[in-house]
Design a protein around this motif. Structure first.
Motif, PDB file in Angstrom:
ATOM      1  N   GLY A  26       0.772  -1.237   0.000  1.00 55.87           N
ATOM      2  CA  GLY A  26       0.000   0.000   0.000  1.00 55.87           C
ATOM      3  C   GLY A  26       0.805   1.289   0.000  1.00 55.87           C
ATOM      4  N   PHE A  27       2.110   1.184  -0.220  1.00 60.37           N
ATOM      5  CA  PHE A  27       2.943   2.388  -0.252  1.00 60.37           C
ATOM      6  C   PHE A  27       3.044   2.936  -1.667  1.00 60.37           C
ATOM      7  CE2 PHE A  27       4.651  -0.030   3.390  1.00 60.37           C
ATOM      8  CZ  PHE A  27       4.498   0.922   4.386  1.00 60.37           C
ATOM      9  N   GLU A  28       3.264   4.247  -1.760  1.00 60.42           N
ATOM     10  CA  GLU A  28       3.632   4.859  -3.033  1.00 60.42           C
ATOM     11  C   GLU A  28       5.146   4.765  -3.122  1.00 60.42           C
ATOM     12  OE1 GLU A  28       2.265   8.737  -4.399  1.00 60.42           O
ATOM     13  OE2 GLU A  28       0.736   8.609  -2.820  1.00 60.42           O
ATOM     14  N   VAL A  29       5.672   4.544  -4.327  1.00 60.48           N
ATOM     15  CA  VAL A  29       7.122   4.452  -4.461  1.00 60.48           C
ATOM     16  C   VAL A  29       7.638   5.356  -5.575  1.00 60.48           C
ATOM     17  CG1 VAL A  29       7.290   2.103  -3.552  1.00 60.48           C
ATOM     18  CG2 VAL A  29       7.005   2.438  -5.987  1.00 60.48           C
ATOM     19  N   LYS A  30       8.856   5.828  -5.367  1.00 54.31           N
ATOM     20  CA  LYS A  30       9.565   6.609  -6.384  1.00 54.31           C
ATOM     21  C   LYS A  30      10.904   5.911  -6.583  1.00 54.31           C
ATOM     22  CE  LYS A  30      11.035  10.242  -8.784  1.00 54.31           C
ATOM     23  NZ  LYS A  30      10.715  10.371 -10.181  1.00 54.31           N
ATOM     24  N   PRO A  31      11.042   5.122  -7.657  1.00 55.04           N
ATOM     25  CA  PRO A  31      12.320   4.443  -7.899  1.00 55.04           C
ATOM     26  C   PRO A  31      13.361   5.399  -8.487  1.00 55.04           C
ATOM     27  CG  PRO A  31      10.665   3.753  -9.516  1.00 55.04           C
ATOM     28  CD  PRO A  31      10.016   4.772  -8.623  1.00 55.04           C
ATOM     29  N   ILE A  32      14.583   5.284  -7.999  1.00 53.45           N
ATOM     30  CA  ILE A  32      15.702   6.089  -8.494  1.00 53.45           C
ATOM     31  C   ILE A  32      16.864   5.131  -8.782  1.00 53.45           C
ATOM     32  CG2 ILE A  32      17.371   7.921  -7.967  1.00 53.45           C
ATOM     33  CD1 ILE A  32      14.723   9.202  -7.902  1.00 53.45           C
ATOM     34  N   ALA A  33      17.346   5.125 -10.012  1.00 52.33           N
ATOM     35  CA  ALA A  33      18.450   4.235 -10.380  1.00 52.33           C
ATOM     36  C   ALA A  33      19.797   4.941 -10.306  1.00 52.33           C
ATOM     37  CB  ALA A  33      18.230   3.682 -11.791  1.00 52.33           C
ATOM     38  N   ASP A  34      19.792   6.260 -10.484  1.00 52.75           N
ATOM     39  CA  ASP A  34      21.023   7.033 -10.576  1.00 52.75           C
ATOM     40  C   ASP A  34      21.268   7.814  -9.284  1.00 52.75           C
ATOM     41  OD1 ASP A  34      23.061   8.838 -11.132  1.00 52.75           O
ATOM     42  OD2 ASP A  34      22.249   9.451 -13.074  1.00 52.75           O
ATOM     43  N   GLY A  35      22.355   7.492  -8.600  1.00 53.19           N
ATOM     44  CA  GLY A  35      22.684   8.148  -7.340  1.00 53.19           C
ATOM     45  C   GLY A  35      22.797   9.659  -7.453  1.00 53.19           C
ATOM     46  N   ASN A  36      23.149  10.154  -8.643  1.00 57.35           N
ATOM     47  CA  ASN A  36      23.303  11.597  -8.827  1.00 57.35           C
ATOM     48  C   ASN A  36      21.966  12.337  -8.789  1.00 57.35           C
ATOM     49  OD1 ASN A  36      26.209  11.659  -9.185  1.00 57.35           O
ATOM     50  ND2 ASN A  36      25.807  10.547 -11.076  1.00 57.35           N
ATOM     51  N   GLU A  37      20.860  11.598  -8.898  1.00 59.57           N
ATOM     52  CA  GLU A  37      19.528  12.226  -8.882  1.00 59.57           C
ATOM     53  C   GLU A  37      18.891  12.213  -7.500  1.00 59.57           C
ATOM     54  OE1 GLU A  37      17.153  10.116 -11.719  1.00 59.57           O
ATOM     55  OE2 GLU A  37      18.544  10.509 -13.359  1.00 59.57           O
ATOM     56  N   VAL A  38      19.520  11.539  -6.550  1.00 57.79           N
ATOM     57  CA  VAL A  38      18.894  11.284  -5.255  1.00 57.79           C
ATOM     58  C   VAL A  38      18.515  12.559  -4.511  1.00 57.79           C
ATOM     59  CG1 VAL A  38      19.294  10.337  -2.940  1.00 57.79           C
ATOM     60  CG2 VAL A  38      19.925   9.014  -4.961  1.00 57.79           C
ATOM     61  N   SER A  40      18.255  15.786  -5.447  1.00 59.95           N
ATOM     62  CA  SER A  40      17.287  16.668  -6.106  1.00 59.95           C
ATOM     63  C   SER A  40      15.899  16.034  -6.100  1.00 59.95           C
ATOM     64  CB  SER A  40      17.728  17.026  -7.523  1.00 59.95           C
ATOM     65  OG  SER A  40      17.881  15.872  -8.310  1.00 59.95           O
ATOM     66  N   ALA A  41      15.816  14.720  -6.309  1.00 59.66           N
ATOM     67  CA  ALA A  41      14.513  14.043  -6.277  1.00 59.66           C
ATOM     68  C   ALA A  41      13.920  14.098  -4.868  1.00 59.66           C
ATOM     69  CB  ALA A  41      14.658  12.589  -6.737  1.00 59.66           C
ATOM     70  N   ALA A  42      14.747  13.891  -3.856  1.00 52.29           N
ATOM     71  CA  ALA A  42      14.259  13.931  -2.469  1.00 52.29           C
ATOM     72  C   ALA A  42      13.737  15.324  -2.124  1.00 52.29           C
ATOM     73  CB  ALA A  42      15.366  13.510  -1.505  1.00 52.29           C
ATOM     74  N   ARG A  43      14.444  16.361  -2.582  1.00 52.98           N
ATOM     75  CA  ARG A  43      13.986  17.736  -2.335  1.00 52.98           C
ATOM     76  C   ARG A  43      12.632  17.970  -3.004  1.00 52.98           C
ATOM     77  NH1 ARG A  43      19.014  19.176  -4.570  1.00 52.98           N
ATOM     78  NH2 ARG A  43      20.592  18.976  -2.963  1.00 52.98           N
ATOM     79  N   GLU A  44      12.483  17.428  -4.200  1.00 48.14           N
ATOM     80  CA  GLU A  44      11.284  17.646  -5.004  1.00 48.14           C
ATOM     81  C   GLU A  44      10.062  16.924  -4.414  1.00 48.14           C
ATOM     82  OE1 GLU A  44      10.025  16.271  -9.386  1.00 48.14           O
ATOM     83  OE2 GLU A  44      11.990  17.229  -9.295  1.00 48.14           O
ATOM     84  N   ILE A  45      10.234  15.683  -3.982  1.00 48.00           N
ATOM     85  CA  ILE A  45       9.068  14.881  -3.576  1.00 48.00           C
ATOM     86  C   ILE A  45       8.900  14.730  -2.068  1.00 48.00           C
ATOM     87  CG2 ILE A  45       9.070  13.588  -5.744  1.00 48.00           C
ATOM     88  CD1 ILE A  45      10.228  11.197  -4.142  1.00 48.00           C
ATOM     89  N   SER A  46       9.903  15.085  -1.276  1.00 46.34           N
ATOM     90  CA  SER A  46       9.835  14.940   0.188  1.00 46.34           C
ATOM     91  C   SER A  46       9.281  13.578   0.617  1.00 46.34           C
ATOM     92  CB  SER A  46       8.962  16.031   0.788  1.00 46.34           C
ATOM     93  OG  SER A  46       9.724  17.148   1.064  1.00 46.34           O
ATOM     94  N   PRO A  47      10.020  12.507   0.357  1.00 45.18           N
ATOM     95  CA  PRO A  47       9.510  11.178   0.720  1.00 45.18           C
ATOM     96  C   PRO A  47       9.430  11.000   2.232  1.00 45.18           C
ATOM     97  CG  PRO A  47      11.812  11.030   0.083  1.00 45.18           C
ATOM     98  CD  PRO A  47      11.382  12.446  -0.172  1.00 45.18           C
ATOM     99  N   ASP A  48       8.615  10.027   2.657  1.00 44.84           N
ATOM    100  CA  ASP A  48       8.497   9.703   4.077  1.00 44.84           C
ATOM    101  C   ASP A  48       9.663   8.825   4.529  1.00 44.84           C
ATOM    102  OD1 ASP A  48       5.796  10.854   4.791  1.00 44.84           O
ATOM    103  OD2 ASP A  48       5.268   9.616   3.069  1.00 44.84           O
ATOM    104  N   LEU A  49      10.294   8.140   3.566  1.00 48.45           N
ATOM    105  CA  LEU A  49      11.408   7.238   3.844  1.00 48.45           C
ATOM    106  C   LEU A  49      12.245   7.110   2.585  1.00 48.45           C
ATOM    107  CD1 LEU A  49      12.758   4.963   5.676  1.00 48.45           C
ATOM    108  CD2 LEU A  49      11.155   3.375   4.595  1.00 48.45           C
ATOM    109  N   ILE A  50      13.565   6.986   2.770  1.00 48.29           N
ATOM    110  CA  ILE A  50      14.459   6.702   1.641  1.00 48.29           C
ATOM    111  C   ILE A  50      15.113   5.354   1.902  1.00 48.29           C
ATOM    112  CG2 ILE A  50      16.542   7.392   0.375  1.00 48.29           C
ATOM    113  CD1 ILE A  50      15.906  10.318   1.234  1.00 48.29           C
TER     114      ILE A  50
END
Length: 122
Positions: A26-38, A40-50
């Protein structure tokens, strides 16, 4: 609202497995394959957990955890480190960098989900 989990994993099979298991729970997920995007993506989406793979091409997951913990907008997001290279002292080093949880690969589903649920607020 479903909790959003960012899955940072360069291995396609592992990333898909983690995401499928989390979606089934039941979780939403945002997959990231490239460490260089981590960051900026985290800033953009504010995940509850990484969920952070430690061995990423060109960049260390430990460095990414340390960088996230220095940023005001990211420092409170819990990080679950997942690594295949579990040598003596690694867990300590990874936790010192700021990881709230640690699992070594191969990861079994039940311990994985237990670790995820432990780290999620609320």
């Amino acid at each position: 609202m479903a909790k959003l989990i960012m899955v940072v994993e360069d291995n396609d099979l592992n990333r898909k497995l983690f995401c499928d298991v989390l979606k089934a729970q039941g979780f939403e997920v945002k997959p990231i394959a490239d460490g260089n995007e981590v960051l900026s993506a985290a800033r953009e989406i504010s995940p509850d957990l990484i969920i952070m793979d430690i061995q990423l091409p060109g960049i260390s997951g430990v460095d990414l955890i340390e960088a996230a913990k220095k940023e005001t907008s990211l420092k409170d997001i819990p990080v679950l480190a997942v690594t295949a290279f579990a040598a003596k002292g690694d867990e300590e080093k990874i936790r010192e960098a700021g990881a709230a949880g640690y699992l070594s690969k191969p990861v079994s589903i039940i311990p994985f989900m237990n670790a995820v649920k432990e780290l999620l607020p609320g």
